[in-house]
Scaffold this motif. Structure first.
Motif, PDB file in Angstrom:
ATOM      1  N   ARG A 194       0.820  -1.222   0.000  1.00 18.35           N
ATOM      2  CA  ARG A 194       0.000   0.000   0.000  1.00 18.35           C
ATOM      3  C   ARG A 194       0.850   1.266   0.000  1.00 18.35           C
ATOM      4  N   GLN A 195       2.143   1.135   0.321  1.00 20.65           N
ATOM      5  CA  GLN A 195       3.028   2.299   0.199  1.00 20.65           C
ATOM      6  C   GLN A 195       3.524   2.472  -1.233  1.00 20.65           C
ATOM      7  N   VAL A 196       3.691   1.355  -1.920  1.00 19.99           N
ATOM      8  CA  VAL A 196       4.309   1.396  -3.254  1.00 19.99           C
ATOM      9  C   VAL A 196       3.288   1.771  -4.332  1.00 19.99           C
ATOM     10  N   PHE A 197       2.038   1.331  -4.149  1.00 19.59           N
ATOM     11  CA  PHE A 197       1.019   1.564  -5.183  1.00 19.59           C
ATOM     12  C   PHE A 197      -0.096   2.460  -4.656  1.00 19.59           C
ATOM     13  N   ASN A 198      -0.686   3.221  -5.545  1.00 22.19           N
ATOM     14  CA  ASN A 198      -1.925   3.936  -5.228  1.00 22.19           C
ATOM     15  C   ASN A 198      -2.797   3.927  -6.485  1.00 22.19           C
ATOM     16  N   GLN A 199      -3.988   4.478  -6.399  1.00 21.13           N
ATOM     17  CA  GLN A 199      -4.915   4.340  -7.530  1.00 21.13           C
ATOM     18  C   GLN A 199      -4.366   4.943  -8.828  1.00 21.13           C
ATOM     19  N   PRO A 200      -3.808   6.176  -8.809  1.00 20.60           N
ATOM     20  CA  PRO A 200      -3.277   6.698 -10.077  1.00 20.60           C
ATOM     21  C   PRO A 200      -2.196   5.798 -10.672  1.00 20.60           C
ATOM     22  N   ILE A 201      -1.372   5.188  -9.823  1.00 24.06           N
ATOM     23  CA  ILE A 201      -0.330   4.284 -10.340  1.00 24.06           C
ATOM     24  C   ILE A 201      -0.989   3.048 -10.956  1.00 24.06           C
ATOM     25  N   LEU A 202      -1.966   2.483 -10.240  1.00 19.47           N
ATOM     26  CA  LEU A 202      -2.655   1.295 -10.782  1.00 19.47           C
ATOM     27  C   LEU A 202      -3.371   1.632 -12.092  1.00 19.47           C
ATOM     28  N   ASP A 203      -3.906   2.841 -12.188  1.00 21.81           N
ATOM     29  CA  ASP A 203      -4.613   3.234 -13.411  1.00 21.81           C
ATOM     30  C   ASP A 203      -3.681   3.242 -14.623  1.00 21.81           C
ATOM     31  N   ASN A 204      -2.384   3.399 -14.363  1.00 22.51           N
ATOM     32  CA  ASN A 204      -1.422   3.408 -15.473  1.00 22.51           C
ATOM     33  C   ASN A 204      -0.820   2.038 -15.752  1.00 22.51           C
TER      34      ASN A 204
END
Ligand code: AMP
Length: 458
Positions: A52-62
C-alpha cells in the motif's frame, strides 16, 4: 521469503494483483513491484515498502492490460554489498517484446551459472539469482515453454517462477516442490498466487496447487500444462517451515490445511511436552496462535486465552533488516493482558526460536507482571542451520540454537522450563514425511537441492 501474484486474462488485472499481494503481505515487506501488459506494451512500477506504500490508484490506473505479474520480497544475503535495485519482477526487453519474471525461492548454484554467463558477455543489472534464469531464458530458443525448460536445465535449488510476455503467462514449480504456488479461476481468467489466501481476498475460486515440475502456459484463449524433466528423480522437498510459520492459517498448502496442521501440531506438542496444571496457554501472535489453541485443547495444560496481543501496524519484526530495529520492534509489537498473568502459571507457546530476540523480552514482560511460572514450549525443533532455499536465516552464528545449549537458552529466556517439539513428532504429522525439507532443523540439506557453493556464509 517472497510472494508472487499473477493474473491472466482479467479486467482490472493490476487491481487484482494489488489486492492479492496485499493479502500475502506477511511473506515480505521490503519491496514490491508489478508488470502488466495489454498484449503489446509492458507497464511497470516498483518501489520500496509494503504494497500500500508502493502503489496507489493513479499508479494502478497506469498499469494497463488484462495480464499482470506482481512480486513482494525482503532483502536477503543477495542485497548485502549490492547497490543495485533488487526489486522484482525483473524485466528484459528485446525489440518490441519483453519478458518479466518473478521468483520465490533461492538457487544454490547461481554464482557459477552467473559466472558462465558473464564469461559469455552477459551484463547483469541486479545481484539476484533470478536474473540468471532470465538471461538463460533470453538465450534459449524455441517456444516459451521450451525456452524455460532449457533455461532451468542445470539450475539447482528452489524456485517457483511466473513469467509474463506480451501474449502469455507461464508458471512453474521446481521438481522438489519446495515452495508453494496456487492456481485459481474467475470469469474465464486465471489467477496464480503463492498462497491460496490471496484468492479469498481477490474473490477468486481456488482450483488447485501447481504441482512440482508442472509448467502452466496461459494465453488469452488457452491454458496448457506440460512438465519439466524429472531432475530430482521423483524426490519432493516441500518446505515444512511454510506450514509451521510462514503461511497464513487460512491458506491450503502442499495438500494440507495450514490451520488444521497447526492445531494438530499444538496437540502433539502438549502430548509430548505438557505443562500440567498450568492456568493459561498463551500463543505468540499471529503465527503461534493456532498452535497454542491446539496446545490448550485438552485442558490438561492450561486453557488457551489471548494473553498476548499484537500491534498490527508494526509488521513482522524478524523481517526488518538490522538487529537494533528488531529489538525495539519486539517491544512495540506485543502487549500483554495483565488480567491473565498475575499469580498464574503460564504455558507460553511460539512456533520457533531463531535469533532468540522475541522470547526473552516477552518473558521479561510476564515476569514484570508477576507471573507465577512461565513454561516455554516451541512448536518445532531447534533451528540449527541456515536455509539455502529462500528463508532469511543466513548464518549459523545468528541462530541461537546453533550457538547455545538448551540450558543456556533457558537461562537467557529466564523461564521455568523450555521444551521444543521433536523432529520425530513433526514428521509424524504428515502421511508422507519424506516429501518435506527439514534442513533448518537437521542441517541435512536435501541431496537433490544440495548447496554446491557457499550459498550461505557460516
Ligand atoms: P527470534 O525472535 O529471532 O527467536 O525469532 C522467532 C520469532 O520470529 C518467532 O516468534 C517466529 O514466529 C518468528 N520467525 C521464526 N522464523 C522466522 C523467519 N524465518 N522469518 C521471520 N520470522 C520468523
Amino acid at each position: 521469503m517472497c510472494g508472487i501474484v499473477g493474473i491472466a486474462n482479467a479486467a482490472g488485472a493490476a487491481e487484482y494483483t494489488y489486492v492479492g499481494l496485499h493479502a500475502i503481505q506477511h511473506r515480505a515487506i521490503e519491496y514490491a513491484g508489478m508488470v502488466t501488459t495489454d498484449g503489446s506494451d509492458a507497464f511497470t512500477h516498483h518501489g520500496t515498502g509494503v504494497v500500500r506504500q508502493v502503489f496507489n490508484q493513479p499508479i494502478l490506473d497506469n498499469l494497463h492490460g488484462r495480464f499482470a505479474l506482481g512480486h513482494i520480497r525482503y532483502a536477503t544475503v543477495e542485497d548485502k554489498n549490492s547497490h543495485q535495485r533488487n526489486i522484482q519482477p525483473l524485466i528484459a526487453t528485446v525489440g518490441d517484446s519483453f519478458v518479466a519474471i518473478a521468483h520465490n525461492g533461492n538457487l544454490t548454484n547461481a554464482d557459477s551459472l552467473r559466472q558462465e554467463l558473464l564469461n559469455d558477455g552477459a551484463l547483469f543489472a541486479t545481484s539476484l539469482d533470478t536474473e540468471v534464469i532470465l538471461h538463460r531464458f533470453m538465450r534459449a530458443s524455441g517456444t516459451p515453454t521450451e525456452r524455460l525448460i532449457k533455461a532451468l536445465d542445470g539450475v539447482r535449488g528452489s524456485y517457483t517462477l511466473v513469467l509474463l510476455m506480451p501474449d502469455m503467462m507461464i508458471a512453474t514449480v521446481d521438481p522438489s516442490g519446495n515452495r508453494p504456488l496456487m492456481l485459481g479461476q474467475k470469469d474465464g481468467g486465471y489467477f496464480i498466487a503463492s498462497e491460496s489466501a490471496a484468492f479469498q481476498a481477490m474473490g477468486v475460486t481456488r482450483m488447485r496447487e501447481i504441482e512440482p515440475r508442472e509448467i502452466i502456459a496461459i494465453t488469452k484463449d488457452t491454458i496448457k500444462t506440460s512438465f519439466l524433466p524429472d531432475w530430482t528423480a521423483g524426490v519432493r522437498r516441500r518446505c515444512r517451515f511454510e506450514h509451521v510459520y510462514y503461511a497464513l492459517p487460512s491458506s491450503i498448502m502442499f495438500g494440507q490445511d495450514v490451520a488444521n496442521f497447526r492445531l494438530r501440531l499444538g496437540r502433539a506438542l502438549e502430548l509430548t511436552s505438557p505443562t500440567l496444571d498450568a492456568d493459561y496457554v498463551f500463543g505468540v501472535p499471529d503465527s503461534a496462535t493456532f498452535i497454542a489453541y491446539g496446545y490448550g485443547a485438552s485442558g490438561r495444560s492450561g486453557i488457551y486465552v489471548p494473553g498476548i496481543l499484537r500491534n498490527h501496524y508494526v509488521g513482522r519484526t524478524f523481517i526488518q533488516g538490522r538487529q537494533g530495529l528488531r529489538d525495539t520492534g519486539v517491544s512495540r509489537k506485543f502487549s500483554v493482558v495483565p488480567e491473565f498473568v498475575r499469580g498464574k502459571k503460564i504455558a507460553l507457546i511460539d512456533d520457533s526460536i531463531v535469533r532468540l530476540t522475541t522470547m526473552p523480552r516477552l518473558v521479561e514482560r510476564l515476569r514484570a507482571l508477576d507471573a507465577k511460572e512461565i513454561h516455554v514450549r516451541i512448536g518445532s525443533p531447534q533451528v540449527i542451520s541456515p536455509c539455502h532455499y529462500g528463508i532469511d536465516t543466513p548464518t549459523h552464528s545468528e541462530l541461537a540454537a546453533a550457538m547455545m545449549s538448551l540450558d543456556a537458552m533457558k537461562t537467557r529466556i529466564n523461564c521455568d522450563s523450555l521444551e521444543f517439539l521433536s523432529l520425530k513428532t513433526l514428521r509424524s504429522l504428515s502421511s508422507k514425511p519424506d516429501d518435506y525439507c527439514y534442513a533448518c532443523w537437521t542441517g541435512q540439506y536435501p541431496a537433490c537441492m544440495e548447496p554446491q557453493e557457499n550459498a550461505a556464509p557460516t
